[in-house]
Design an enzyme around this catalytic site. Structure first.
Site, PDB file in Angstrom:
ATOM      1  N   ASP A  12     -12.678  -6.566 -22.331  1.00  0.00           N
ATOM      2  CA  ASP A  12     -12.948  -5.150 -22.572  1.00  0.00           C
ATOM      3  C   ASP A  12     -12.323  -4.790 -23.903  1.00  0.00           C
ATOM      4  O   ASP A  12     -11.117  -4.988 -24.093  1.00  0.00           O
ATOM      5  CB  ASP A  12     -12.323  -4.301 -21.469  1.00  0.00           C
ATOM      6  CG  ASP A  12     -12.970  -4.560 -20.124  1.00  0.00           C
ATOM      7  OD1 ASP A  12     -13.904  -3.830 -19.788  1.00  0.00           O
ATOM      8  OD2 ASP A  12     -12.554  -5.519 -19.445  1.00  0.00           O
ATOM      9  N   ASP A 131     -23.879  -0.935 -11.552  1.00  0.00           N
ATOM     10  CA  ASP A 131     -22.643  -0.519 -10.897  1.00  0.00           C
ATOM     11  C   ASP A 131     -23.027   0.100  -9.565  1.00  0.00           C
ATOM     12  O   ASP A 131     -23.674   1.153  -9.536  1.00  0.00           O
ATOM     13  CB  ASP A 131     -21.899   0.515 -11.762  1.00  0.00           C
ATOM     14  CG  ASP A 131     -21.389  -0.100 -13.060  1.00  0.00           C
ATOM     15  OD1 ASP A 131     -21.313  -1.338 -13.142  1.00  0.00           O
ATOM     16  OD2 ASP A 131     -21.085   0.664 -14.001  1.00  0.00           O
TER      17      ASP A 131
END
Lengths: 258, 221
Positions: A12, A131
């Site tokens: 990330d 998601d």
């Protein structure tokens, strides 16, 4: 022997730096995504996923340079996700050296974008990131819904149906994150993963919840995932990629040993 | 100076292969110049040529025909080592089933087929298509391009269509095979031509070794 199940470390990044913490004992700069990616590649990672969480426009420029730097030193597939909204965004990342792009929110707000992207660049480089959050109660048939904005915004879309639709629109791979499990270190949502994996013909990358090596193996054996993605267990050197592969091999999973 | 031309006919990302070639060139301590170009003259003047390919075959062949890439490739193979990668390898065949059937360059006889919707492994488990990830490549013969690469090394594949490894393999020069619910021709070697279904530029050490061998290959078996 045949195709190996893949282990994919995820970085990330914000403004060109790895965030969410990376700690290596013998690395000069644990925040440098190029060094981190190289290290994972040398350790036997099968792919690298680079998730850009940079918000500003200027920051995006930095991201492009970072992707370029990683791609000139890391010779395994590189997926770049985060903020991919236009065909131009995809072209920029592919030109910078990404092999695949992950499309998340933009797929939900405009599904035709996925179709256009697959037609223009080929399904092989279009990963749709899903998601999902469990919305059924305990004694109900399990049901998951798509959420955006980091799991805050429900969309009313059924995860299984959505995955089917995205594949019909040209997604070459699905990156499936359980929003219930993400960050919990309690393992993947295996039921979700298995349901999506059985629903679509393309490979599924399981994501969200990995806390130990058993979770990785379970993702493949019970979740029927084709690849497993993890961040923190590798970043903090709880386990190396090599240990993860040895463990998976012991559980009878075919992996690429280096 | 080793000049490598990567034929750019507008299909996909050629950055990876160019970077990988530069990387192995420097490992060899060689002066390597990698040109990503559609220019027939630059390709003609290069020492070695990469014929890449990515995406759908219909779009690839349309650009190959529009830009006269077929003749460039034929001419290159007549005079110097050429490495065809992925859809580049498929484009060399007579035909592909993809996109409802597309005629290809026909430099090698054979049809590229779909893995199918009901692909299964030996245990009857359903297999995902595309064939995506690291699979073993069995070396079917000795070749200078396999130098330093262990038999059954894994390479990175991503494709839904394939050339079968079958009774015609020897005639086609198939020199590497993989198994994925079907017998897959993974590599072809002919005079001045090496072709792979997998991506050497994405296959870490094994792939880099193959590219390093290509920089030194004289085009002979």
């Amino acid at each position: 022997m045949g195709l190996a199940k893949r282990i994919i470390p995820c970085l990330d990044c914000e403004n060109g730096r790895v965030v969410k913490g990376v700690q290596f004992l013998d690395i000069r700069d644990a925040g440098d995504p190029v060094e981190v990616a190289k290290r994972y590649c040398d350790a036997g990672a099968d792919e690298i996923t680079f998730l850009d969480i940079t918000a500003s426009h200027e920051g995006r420029e930095t991201t492009v340079h970072t992707v370029e730097a990683i791609a000139s030193q890391v010779f395994i597939p590189l997926t770049v996700g985060g903020g991919i909204r236009t065909l131009e965004d995809i072209r920029t990342m592919l030109n910078a050296g990404a092999d695949k792009v992950g499309i998340n929110t933009a797929a939900v707000t405009n599904p035709d974008f996925v179709r256009a992207a697959a037609e223009r660049f080929g399904s092989q480089c279009i990963v749709v990131a899903i998601d999902a959050k469990r919305v059924s109660s305990e004694n109900e048939e399990p049901r998951w819904e798509i959420f955006t904005h980091g799991g805050r915004k429900p969309t009313g879309l059924d995860a299984i149906e959505w995955a089917r639709k995205m594949v019909a629109y040209g997604a070459g791979e699905i990156l499936l994150t359980s929003m219930d499990k993400d960050g919990t270190k309690s393992g993947f949502d295996l039921e979700l993963n298995r349901a999506v994996s059985r629903a679509v013909p393309v490979p599924i990358i399981a994501s969200g919840g990995v806390g130990n090596l058993q979770h990785l193996a379970d993702g493949v054996l019970e979740g029927e995932a084709d690849a497993v993605l993890a961040a923190s267990i590798f970043h903090f050197q709880e386990y190396t990629i090599g240990e993860a592969k040895d463990y998976m091999a012991q559980r009878g999973i075919e992996v690429r040993l280096v | 100076m080793n000049r490598i031309a990567v034929i750019d006919y507008g299909m996909g990302n050629l950055h990876s292969v160019a970077k990988a070639l530069e990387h192995v060139g420097s490992q060899l301590g060689q002066q390597t110049e990698v040109l990503v170009t559609p220019d027939p003259q630059l390709i003609q003047s290069a020492d070695r040529v990469i014929f890449p390919g990515v995406g759908a075959i219909r779009d690839c062949m349309a650009e190959i025909i529009r830009l006269g890439v077929g003749d460039i490739v034929r001419e290159a193979i007549a005079t110097k080592p050429v490495f065809a990668i992925c859809v580049g390898m498929q484009a060399l065949m007579s035909r592909s089933q993809e996109n409802g059937g597309v005629d290809c360059l026909g430099l090698i006889d054979g049809e590229v087929r779909f893995f199918g919707d009901e692909l299964k492994d030996a245990a009857g488990q359903k297999l995902k298509v595309p064939h995506m990830g690291w699979n073993e490549v069995e070396q079917l013969g000795e070749h200078p391009m396999w130098e330093g690469i262990a038999d059954r090394s894994r390479f990175y594949f991503v494709h839904s269509y394939y050339l079968a490894h079958d009774a015609q393999s020897a005639a086609r020069g198939v020199i590497g095979a993989s198994h994925y619910g079907a017998e897959v021709a993974a590599a072809i070697a002919r005079p001045n031509l090496f072709a792979t279904q997998f991506h050497p530029e994405k296959s870490q050490e094994a792939g880099l070794t193959l590219l390093r061998n290509f920089l030194q290959w004289d085009g002979q078996a």
